[in-house]
Design a protein around this motif. Structure first.
Motif, mmCIF file in Angstrom:
data_model
loop_
_atom_site.group_PDB
_atom_site.id
_atom_site.type_symbol
_atom_site.label_atom_id
_atom_site.label_comp_id
_atom_site.label_asym_id
_atom_site.label_seq_id
_atom_site.Cartn_x
_atom_site.Cartn_y
_atom_site.Cartn_z
ATOM 1 N N PRO A 113 9.007 -7.076 -27.061
ATOM 2 C CA PRO A 113 10.937 -7.032 -25.860
ATOM 3 C C PRO A 113 11.749 -6.412 -25.828
ATOM 4 N N ALA A 114 12.970 -6.077 -25.528
ATOM 5 C CA ALA A 114 14.795 -5.126 -25.757
ATOM 6 C C ALA A 114 15.067 -5.885 -27.493
ATOM 7 N N ALA A 115 15.139 -6.596 -27.456
ATOM 8 C CA ALA A 115 15.184 -7.209 -28.846
ATOM 9 C C ALA A 115 15.087 -6.715 -30.290
ATOM 10 N N VAL A 116 13.734 -6.711 -29.846
ATOM 11 C CA VAL A 116 12.924 -6.250 -30.984
ATOM 12 C C VAL A 116 12.771 -4.620 -31.076
ATOM 13 N N VAL A 117 12.650 -4.090 -29.993
ATOM 14 C CA VAL A 117 13.041 -2.347 -29.713
ATOM 15 C C VAL A 117 14.541 -2.306 -30.248
ATOM 16 N N LEU A 118 15.044 -2.470 -30.313
ATOM 17 C CA LEU A 118 16.069 -2.427 -30.975
ATOM 18 C C LEU A 118 16.520 -2.317 -32.355
ATOM 19 N N MET A 119 15.717 -3.394 -32.856
ATOM 20 C CA MET A 119 15.291 -3.738 -34.361
ATOM 21 C C MET A 119 14.950 -2.758 -34.811
ATOM 22 N N ALA A 120 14.103 -2.795 -34.455
ATOM 23 C CA ALA A 120 12.546 -1.517 -34.686
ATOM 24 C C ALA A 120 13.018 0.139 -34.903
ATOM 25 N N GLY A 121 14.194 0.182 -33.389
ATOM 26 C CA GLY A 121 14.519 1.432 -33.620
ATOM 27 C C GLY A 121 15.605 1.819 -34.925
ATOM 28 N N MET A 122 16.246 1.031 -35.206
ATOM 29 C CA MET A 122 17.445 0.403 -36.256
ATOM 30 C C MET A 122 16.817 0.859 -37.825
ATOM 31 N N LEU A 123 15.714 0.091 -38.417
ATOM 32 C CA LEU A 123 15.257 -0.379 -38.860
ATOM 33 C C LEU A 123 14.600 1.217 -39.258
ATOM 34 N N THR A 124 14.121 1.741 -38.323
ATOM 35 C CA THR A 124 13.358 3.199 -38.536
ATOM 36 C C THR A 124 14.539 3.994 -39.317
ATOM 37 N N GLY A 125 15.861 3.655 -38.294
ATOM 38 C CA GLY A 125 16.553 4.898 -38.950
ATOM 39 C C GLY A 125 17.382 4.921 -40.201
ATOM 40 N N ILE A 126 17.466 2.935 -40.897
ATOM 41 C CA ILE A 126 18.497 2.976 -42.204
ATOM 42 C C ILE A 126 17.558 2.567 -42.673
ATOM 43 N N ALA A 127 16.254 1.969 -42.704
ATOM 44 C CA ALA A 127 15.960 1.572 -43.736
ATOM 45 C C ALA A 127 15.656 2.302 -45.361
ATOM 46 N N GLY A 128 15.049 3.163 -44.625
ATOM 47 C CA GLY A 128 14.577 4.562 -46.278
ATOM 48 C C GLY A 128 16.230 4.609 -46.731
ATOM 49 N N GLY A 129 17.089 4.858 -46.441
ATOM 50 C CA GLY A 129 18.646 5.116 -47.000
ATOM 51 C C GLY A 129 19.056 4.010 -47.401
ATOM 52 N N ILE A 130 18.586 2.819 -47.415
ATOM 53 C CA ILE A 130 18.917 1.342 -47.944
ATOM 54 C C ILE A 130 18.023 1.293 -48.842
ATOM 55 N N LEU A 131 16.252 1.491 -49.093
ATOM 56 C CA LEU A 131 15.703 1.954 -50.148
ATOM 57 C C LEU A 131 16.119 2.382 -51.031
ATOM 58 N N ARG A 132 16.004 3.605 -50.686
ATOM 59 C CA ARG A 132 16.785 4.765 -52.034
ATOM 60 C C ARG A 132 17.961 3.806 -52.710
ATOM 61 N N ASP A 133 19.235 3.275 -52.218
ATOM 62 C CA ASP A 133 19.681 3.191 -52.622
ATOM 63 C C ASP A 133 19.387 1.868 -53.585
#
Length: 204
Positions: A113-133
Motif C-alpha cells: 500500500p501507499a504508506a509502505v511505498v513511501l517508507m520504502a522509498g525514503m529508506l532507500t534514499g537515506i538509510a545508507g547515509g545513516i548507517l555510514r554515520d
C-alpha cells in the motif's frame, strides 16, 4: 532513465563514505566497508524490510566492484576532492532522488500500500547515509542537514500522486525526479531546514 543515474549515484556515495572513513582514520578495509554500506546500504535495508529477495547487489555483483573500487580510489585522490564539493552535492542530490524513486518502484511492484511505498522509498534514499554515520560514530547528517529525508518523502509522494492521476510510470518518474532534484538543490542553496528540537532539562 534511472539506471545510469543510479550507477553515478552509488559511485559518488561510495566516495563520500570513503571520505567519512578517512576522517575517522580507518584502515583500507574500513574504507571499503564504509563505502559499500553508504552506497548500497539503503537498498539492502529496503529489501530486507520488504522481503524482497535476493537483495539487489547479490543479483548485480558488479555493483560491489564499483563501490569498493570507488572507495579505494578515493584514498588516492582525496586531497584533490575538496575542489569538487559542489559537484558532490549535486550528485548526492541526484542519488537521493533516484534511490527514493527506485525504492518506491520496488515496493509498488510487490503490491504494498501507499504508506509502505513511501517508507520504502525514503529508506532507500537515506538509510545508507545513516548507517555510514552510525558506523563512524556521529549523529546522522540526515537528521541535521538541510531538507533531506523530507525531500525523499515528498519525491515518493509526488510519484504516487502522478501515477494516481493517470500519468505513465515513465512520465511520473521524470517529473518526480526533476522536481525532487530542484527542491533538494534549492534547499542546499537557501539553507532550508526543518525546525530543530532542543531539550536540556534534567529529570531527577
Amino acid at each position: 532513465m534511472l539506471t545510469p543515474i543510479y550507477l553515478i549515484a552509488i559511485t559518488a556515495e561510495a566516495m563520500s563514505g570513503a571520505l567519512a572513513a578517512g576522517r575517522r582514520r580507518m584502515d583500507i578495509f574500513g574504507v571499503a566497508a564504509i563505502a559499500f554500506v553508504t552506497a548500497l546500504g539503503g537498498g539492502t535495508v529496503r529489501d530486507v524490510v520488504l522481503g524482497h529477495f535476493p537483495v539487489g547487489w547479490t543479483r548485480h555483483p558488479e555493483y560491489i566492484a564499483i563501490v569498493v573500487g570507488a572507495g579505494l580510489f578515493t584514498t588516492l585522490v582525496a586531497s584533490r576532492l575538496r575542489h569538487l564539493k559542489q559537484l558532490f552535492l549535486v550528485l548526492d542530490a541526484m542519488g537521493l532522488v533516484a534511490f527514493s524513486l527506485i525504492g518506491s518502484e520496488v515496493a509498488l511492484g510487490m503490491g504494498y500500500p501507499a504508506a509502505v511505498v513511501l517508507m520504502a522509498g525514503m529508506l532507500t534514499g537515506i538509510a545508507g547515509g545513516i548507517l555510514r554515520d552510525v558506523l563512524c560514530n556521529q549523529v546522522p547528517e540526515v537528521f541535521r542537514r538541510e531538507l533531506y529525508a523530507s525531500v525523499s518523502l515528498l519525491v515518493c509522494a509526488l510519484y504516487l500522486g502522478l501515477l494516481a492521476a493517470g500519468l505513465s510510470p515513465e512520465r511520473s518518474t521524470a517529473i518526480a525526479f526533476f522536481g525532487g532534484l530542484a527542491l533538494r538543490l534549492a534547499a542546499i542553496r537557501q539553507g532550508w531546514r526543518l525546525p530543530s528540537f532542543s531539550y536540556s532539562e534534567r529529570w531527577d
